[in-house]
Design a protein around this motif. Structure first.
Motif, PDB file in Angstrom:
ATOM      1  N   VAL A 352       0.842  -1.207   0.000  1.00  0.00           N
ATOM      2  CA  VAL A 352       0.000   0.000   0.000  1.00  0.00           C
ATOM      3  C   VAL A 352       0.872   1.249   0.000  1.00  0.00           C
ATOM      4  O   VAL A 352       1.872   1.315   0.717  1.00  0.00           O
ATOM      5  N   ASP A 353       0.509   2.226  -0.828  1.00  0.00           N
ATOM      6  CA  ASP A 353       1.145   3.546  -0.795  1.00  0.00           C
ATOM      7  C   ASP A 353       0.117   4.515  -0.227  1.00  0.00           C
ATOM      8  O   ASP A 353      -1.043   4.501  -0.668  1.00  0.00           O
ATOM      9  N   PHE A 354       0.513   5.325   0.718  1.00  0.00           N
ATOM     10  CA  PHE A 354      -0.423   6.331   1.224  1.00  0.00           C
ATOM     11  C   PHE A 354       0.240   7.698   1.301  1.00  0.00           C
ATOM     12  O   PHE A 354       1.458   7.812   1.432  1.00  0.00           O
ATOM     13  N   GLU A 355      -0.611   8.731   1.205  1.00  0.00           N
ATOM     14  CA  GLU A 355      -0.116  10.113   1.161  1.00  0.00           C
ATOM     15  C   GLU A 355       0.058  10.669   2.561  1.00  0.00           C
ATOM     16  O   GLU A 355      -0.852  11.311   3.102  1.00  0.00           O
ATOM     17  N   ALA A 356       1.201  10.379   3.155  1.00  0.00           N
ATOM     18  CA  ALA A 356       1.572  10.963   4.452  1.00  0.00           C
ATOM     19  C   ALA A 356       3.036  10.634   4.689  1.00  0.00           C
ATOM     20  O   ALA A 356       3.558   9.651   4.145  1.00  0.00           O
ATOM     21  N   SER A 357       3.667  11.459   5.479  1.00  0.00           N
ATOM     22  CA  SER A 357       5.078  11.233   5.817  1.00  0.00           C
ATOM     23  C   SER A 357       5.155  10.455   7.123  1.00  0.00           C
ATOM     24  O   SER A 357       4.300  10.626   7.995  1.00  0.00           O
ATOM     25  N   MET A 358       6.185   9.615   7.257  1.00  0.00           N
ATOM     26  CA  MET A 358       6.357   8.893   8.525  1.00  0.00           C
ATOM     27  C   MET A 358       6.716   9.863   9.656  1.00  0.00           C
ATOM     28  O   MET A 358       6.727   9.477  10.813  1.00  0.00           O
ATOM     29  N   ALA A 359       6.994  11.116   9.297  1.00  0.00           N
ATOM     30  CA  ALA A 359       7.244  12.121  10.329  1.00  0.00           C
ATOM     31  C   ALA A 359       5.911  12.646  10.897  1.00  0.00           C
ATOM     32  O   ALA A 359       5.895  13.297  11.943  1.00  0.00           O
ATOM     33  N   ASP A 360       4.796  12.360  10.209  1.00  0.00           N
ATOM     34  CA  ASP A 360       3.475  12.802  10.695  1.00  0.00           C
ATOM     35  C   ASP A 360       2.977  11.848  11.773  1.00  0.00           C
ATOM     36  O   ASP A 360       2.963  10.626  11.568  1.00  0.00           O
ATOM     37  N   GLU A 361       2.501  12.412  12.855  1.00  0.00           N
ATOM     38  CA  GLU A 361       2.004  11.579  13.955  1.00  0.00           C
ATOM     39  C   GLU A 361       0.834  10.707  13.504  1.00  0.00           C
ATOM     40  O   GLU A 361       0.710   9.561  13.911  1.00  0.00           O
ATOM     41  N   VAL A 362       0.030  11.271  12.621  1.00  0.00           N
ATOM     42  CA  VAL A 362      -1.154  10.544  12.156  1.00  0.00           C
ATOM     43  C   VAL A 362      -0.741   9.260  11.407  1.00  0.00           C
ATOM     44  O   VAL A 362      -1.382   8.207  11.550  1.00  0.00           O
ATOM     45  N   ALA A 363       0.351   9.327  10.650  1.00  0.00           N
ATOM     46  CA  ALA A 363       0.827   8.138   9.922  1.00  0.00           C
ATOM     47  C   ALA A 363       1.406   7.127  10.910  1.00  0.00           C
ATOM     48  O   ALA A 363       1.184   5.916  10.793  1.00  0.00           O
ATOM     49  N   GLN A 364       2.131   7.617  11.909  1.00  0.00           N
ATOM     50  CA  GLN A 364       2.704   6.715  12.922  1.00  0.00           C
ATOM     51  C   GLN A 364       1.569   5.997  13.671  1.00  0.00           C
ATOM     52  O   GLN A 364       1.647   4.794  13.919  1.00  0.00           O
ATOM     53  N   ASN A 365       0.503   6.745  14.005  1.00  0.00           N
ATOM     54  CA  ASN A 365      -0.630   6.133  14.712  1.00  0.00           C
ATOM     55  C   ASN A 365      -1.315   5.083  13.846  1.00  0.00           C
ATOM     56  O   ASN A 365      -1.700   4.013  14.332  1.00  0.00           O
ATOM     57  N   ALA A 366      -1.445   5.389  12.561  1.00  0.00           N
ATOM     58  CA  ALA A 366      -2.105   4.431  11.648  1.00  0.00           C
ATOM     59  C   ALA A 366      -1.307   3.131  11.608  1.00  0.00           C
ATOM     60  O   ALA A 366      -1.877   2.037  11.679  1.00  0.00           O
ATOM     61  N   LEU A 367       0.013   3.232  11.537  1.00  0.00           N
ATOM     62  CA  LEU A 367       0.825   2.006  11.449  1.00  0.00           C
ATOM     63  C   LEU A 367       0.852   1.257  12.778  1.00  0.00           C
ATOM     64  O   LEU A 367       0.880   0.023  12.807  1.00  0.00           O
ATOM     65  N   ARG A 368       0.838   2.000  13.877  1.00  0.00           N
ATOM     66  CA  ARG A 368       0.765   1.344  15.194  1.00  0.00           C
ATOM     67  C   ARG A 368      -0.530   0.536  15.284  1.00  0.00           C
ATOM     68  O   ARG A 368      -0.563  -0.581  15.755  1.00  0.00           O
ATOM     69  N   HIS A 369      -1.605   1.130  14.781  1.00  0.00           N
ATOM     70  CA  HIS A 369      -2.919   0.484  14.774  1.00  0.00           C
ATOM     71  C   HIS A 369      -2.881  -0.778  13.890  1.00  0.00           C
ATOM     72  O   HIS A 369      -3.324  -1.842  14.292  1.00  0.00           O
ATOM     73  N   LEU A 370      -2.291  -0.640  12.711  1.00  0.00           N
ATOM     74  CA  LEU A 370      -2.207  -1.773  11.778  1.00  0.00           C
ATOM     75  C   LEU A 370      -1.356  -2.900  12.373  1.00  0.00           C
ATOM     76  O   LEU A 370      -1.681  -4.086  12.225  1.00  0.00           O
ATOM     77  N   GLU A 371      -0.300  -2.530  13.051  1.00  0.00           N
ATOM     78  CA  GLU A 371       0.606  -3.514  13.664  1.00  0.00           C
ATOM     79  C   GLU A 371      -0.112  -4.405  14.683  1.00  0.00           C
ATOM     80  O   GLU A 371       0.295  -5.531  14.931  1.00  0.00           O
ATOM     81  N   GLU A 372      -1.216  -3.883  15.267  1.00  0.00           N
ATOM     82  CA  GLU A 372      -1.955  -4.658  16.284  1.00  0.00           C
ATOM     83  C   GLU A 372      -2.512  -5.954  15.713  1.00  0.00           C
ATOM     84  O   GLU A 372      -2.659  -6.937  16.416  1.00  0.00           O
ATOM     85  N   PHE A 373      -2.856  -5.959  14.442  1.00  0.00           N
ATOM     86  CA  PHE A 373      -3.427  -7.200  13.904  1.00  0.00           C
ATOM     87  C   PHE A 373      -2.742  -7.716  12.634  1.00  0.00           C
ATOM     88  O   PHE A 373      -3.062  -8.804  12.165  1.00  0.00           O
ATOM     89  N   ALA A 374      -1.780  -6.957  12.065  1.00  0.00           N
ATOM     90  CA  ALA A 374      -1.058  -7.468  10.884  1.00  0.00           C
ATOM     91  C   ALA A 374      -0.104  -8.568  11.347  1.00  0.00           C
ATOM     92  O   ALA A 374       0.486  -8.485  12.422  1.00  0.00           O
ATOM     93  N   THR A 375       0.045  -9.617  10.533  1.00  0.00           N
ATOM     94  CA  THR A 375       0.968 -10.696  10.908  1.00  0.00           C
ATOM     95  C   THR A 375       2.398 -10.321  10.521  1.00  0.00           C
ATOM     96  O   THR A 375       3.365 -10.920  10.971  1.00  0.00           O
ATOM     97  N   PHE A 376       2.517  -9.321   9.649  1.00  0.00           N
ATOM     98  CA  PHE A 376       3.828  -8.844   9.199  1.00  0.00           C
ATOM     99  C   PHE A 376       3.641  -7.419   8.688  1.00  0.00           C
ATOM    100  O   PHE A 376       2.630  -7.118   8.053  1.00  0.00           O
ATOM    101  N   LEU A 377       4.604  -6.555   8.977  1.00  0.00           N
ATOM    102  CA  LEU A 377       4.525  -5.172   8.481  1.00  0.00           C
ATOM    103  C   LEU A 377       5.928  -4.620   8.275  1.00  0.00           C
ATOM    104  O   LEU A 377       6.784  -4.761   9.149  1.00  0.00           O
ATOM    105  N   ARG A 378       6.152  -4.038   7.109  1.00  0.00           N
ATOM    106  CA  ARG A 378       7.447  -3.384   6.864  1.00  0.00           C
ATOM    107  C   ARG A 378       7.224  -2.074   6.108  1.00  0.00           C
ATOM    108  O   ARG A 378       6.413  -2.026   5.186  1.00  0.00           O
ATOM    109  N   VAL A 379       7.941  -1.055   6.534  1.00  0.00           N
ATOM    110  CA  VAL A 379       7.892   0.227   5.812  1.00  0.00           C
ATOM    111  C   VAL A 379       8.984   0.175   4.749  1.00  0.00           C
ATOM    112  O   VAL A 379      10.152  -0.030   5.051  1.00  0.00           O
ATOM    113  N   LEU A 380       8.580   0.354   3.493  1.00  0.00           N
ATOM    114  CA  LEU A 380       9.563   0.279   2.395  1.00  0.00           C
ATOM    115  C   LEU A 380      10.227   1.626   2.142  1.00  0.00           C
ATOM    116  O   LEU A 380      11.306   1.691   1.564  1.00  0.00           O
ATOM    117  N   GLY A 381       9.575   2.689   2.585  1.00  0.00           N
ATOM    118  CA  GLY A 381      10.170   4.024   2.414  1.00  0.00           C
ATOM    119  C   GLY A 381       9.136   5.119   2.573  1.00  0.00           C
ATOM    120  O   GLY A 381       7.945   4.902   2.365  1.00  0.00           O
TER     121      GLY A 381
END
Ligand SMILES: O=C(O)C(=O)C[C@]1(C(=O)O)C=C[C@@H](O)C=C1
Length: 390
Positions: A352-381
């Motif tokens: 998935v590509d999404f329009e936000a920077s990893m420096a944005d708190e909102v993006a960090q929160n979204a990934l923290r949320h996804l990590e709760e139930f994803a079996t694997f997660l990696r940020v490609l850039g």
């Protein structure tokens, strides 16, 4: 293994750690398949003008009636390709950035010639103006060339507005540990190239990269040409010139026509004038995401099987008003099938590509949320969006 030495040093963005790889970790002995050109053997093959005239008058098929010209050492027609004695040298010596791009070479074309004039080469030059574009035989080779410090960056196609995704590169993004540090969009304007004197109605076959053929589907059908897939557009042009073919044309760029001495028999033959290929810029180290301009983040994740799991995963972005720009699913190769309740399911990776920077708190929160139930997660850039209007 050497690859692992480099891989284990590479860091994942989402771990938040980033270490520099020191030159002592470079692997000078890496055996890598890269196009090699000996300076002594530098030559350029072009169709002679007498051959062109011969074709114009409908004379004999001019297979192999080619002229081999010696060209000067520093000719702008020839990029300096990676050579075996360069494997031991550091490549980032303060001079120009070296950028790898993929170009497949026909087995019977001597490696020393390399293949120029591909769209990937133009993309590399657009991404890094003034760079030294280094042809690589395969996409894997371009990834490895960066990992082994032979080049500084790789620029590889990931999707096209008409042809869709380049699946191979999605798979390689996961297999290797490079980071996406940018994107570049290139307007792809295909031409039909043939030897001088060959007319449209004399053509029977057309050669090109499968993506390029797909992008010109309507025109090629209208012309009733038989498609033949080859490894890249510039290679197709080179083959037409080298073999002096009179019944075949190549779908390639106007730049390739100039390089290989072919004439343009039709211009802008893509099915839509808005034909754009998006390329990714890859590096060993991630860039520090900013908030000063529009950023995009690319991730890959997998999920448990079950109703609504993907819906739930995508909701982490929707809930935070984060716009998704691209989604791709690929088979999870290690465990492609999973048995559950007497049934067998396919396992997938979601890119998935999404329009936000990893420096944005909102993006960090979204990934923290996804990590709760994803079996694997990696940020490609996390990288700046290419906002150029094409
Ligand atoms: O064959 C080339 O010229 C390439 O650079 C490859 C490639 C691709 O892989 O999609 C790049 C851009 C175009 O969409 C067509 C072909």
């Amino acid at each position: 293994m050497a690859v692992h030495t480099v891989r284990s040093l590479a860091t994942h963005l989402h771990t938040g750690t980033s270490r520099n790889i020191s030159p002592s970790h470079r692997n000078p002995n890496a055996a890598i398949r890269l196009s090699y050109r000996s300076p002594k053997l530098r030559r350029f093959i072009s169709v002679s003008s007498s051959l062109r005239e011969g074709n114009e008058h409908g004379k004999e098929n001019s297979v192999r009636a080619l002229e081999v010209k010696n060209i000067p050492e520093e000719s702008p027609l020839l990029p300096k390709a990676l050579s075996s004695n360069q494997l031991a040298e550091p490549v980032s010596n303060g001079s120009r950035v070296r950028v790898a791009y993929q170009i497949n070479l026909f087995v019977y074309v001597p490696l020393k010639y390399g293949v120029r004039g591909a769209y990937s080469e133009s993309a590399a030059e657009k991404a890094y103006p003034n760079c030294e574009a280094v042809p690589c035989e395969e996409f894997d080779t371009a990834f490895e060339a960066v990992e082994r410090w032979l080049v500084d960056r790789a620029v590889l196609p990931i999707e096209n507005s008409l042809g869709g995704s380049i699946h191979r590169n999605y798979d390689l993004l996961l297999r290797h540990n490079l980071h996406i540090v940018g994107e570049v969009k290139l307007a792809v304007r295909h031409c039909l190239l043939a030897n001088h004197g060959v007319k449209l109605d004399g053509l029977r076959r057309v050669l090109s990269h499968p993506q390029a053929l797909a992008q010109c589907e309507n025109t090629l059908t209208r012309l009733g040409l038989v498609r033949e897939a080859v490894d890249d557009t510039a290679g197709a042009a080179k083959l037409i010139a080298l073999e002096g073919l009179s019944d075949a044309a190549a779908v390639a760029s106007a730049k390739a026509a100039k390089i290989y001495g072919l004439s343009v028999v039709a211009e802008d033959i893509q099915d839509d004038s808005d034909n754009v290929t998006r390329f990714l810029m890859l590096a060993r180290e991630p860039i520090i995401p900013g908030t000063n301009k529009l950023f995009k983040t690319s991730i890959v994740f997998s999920l448990e099987e079950g109703p609504g799991v993907l819906f739930k995963a995508l909701a982490v972005f929707a809930l935070r008003q984060i716009n998704l720009t691209k989604m791709e699913s690929r088979p999870l190769r290690k465990t492609p099938m999973r048995a559950s309740g007497g049934l067998k399911y396919f396992d997938y990776l979601f890119y998935v590509d999404f329009e936000a920077s990893m420096a944005d708190e909102v993006a960090q929160n979204a990934l923290r949320h996804l990590e709760e139930f994803a079996t694997f997660l990696r940020v490609l850039g996390s990288y700046p969006v290419d906002t150029t209007m094409l």
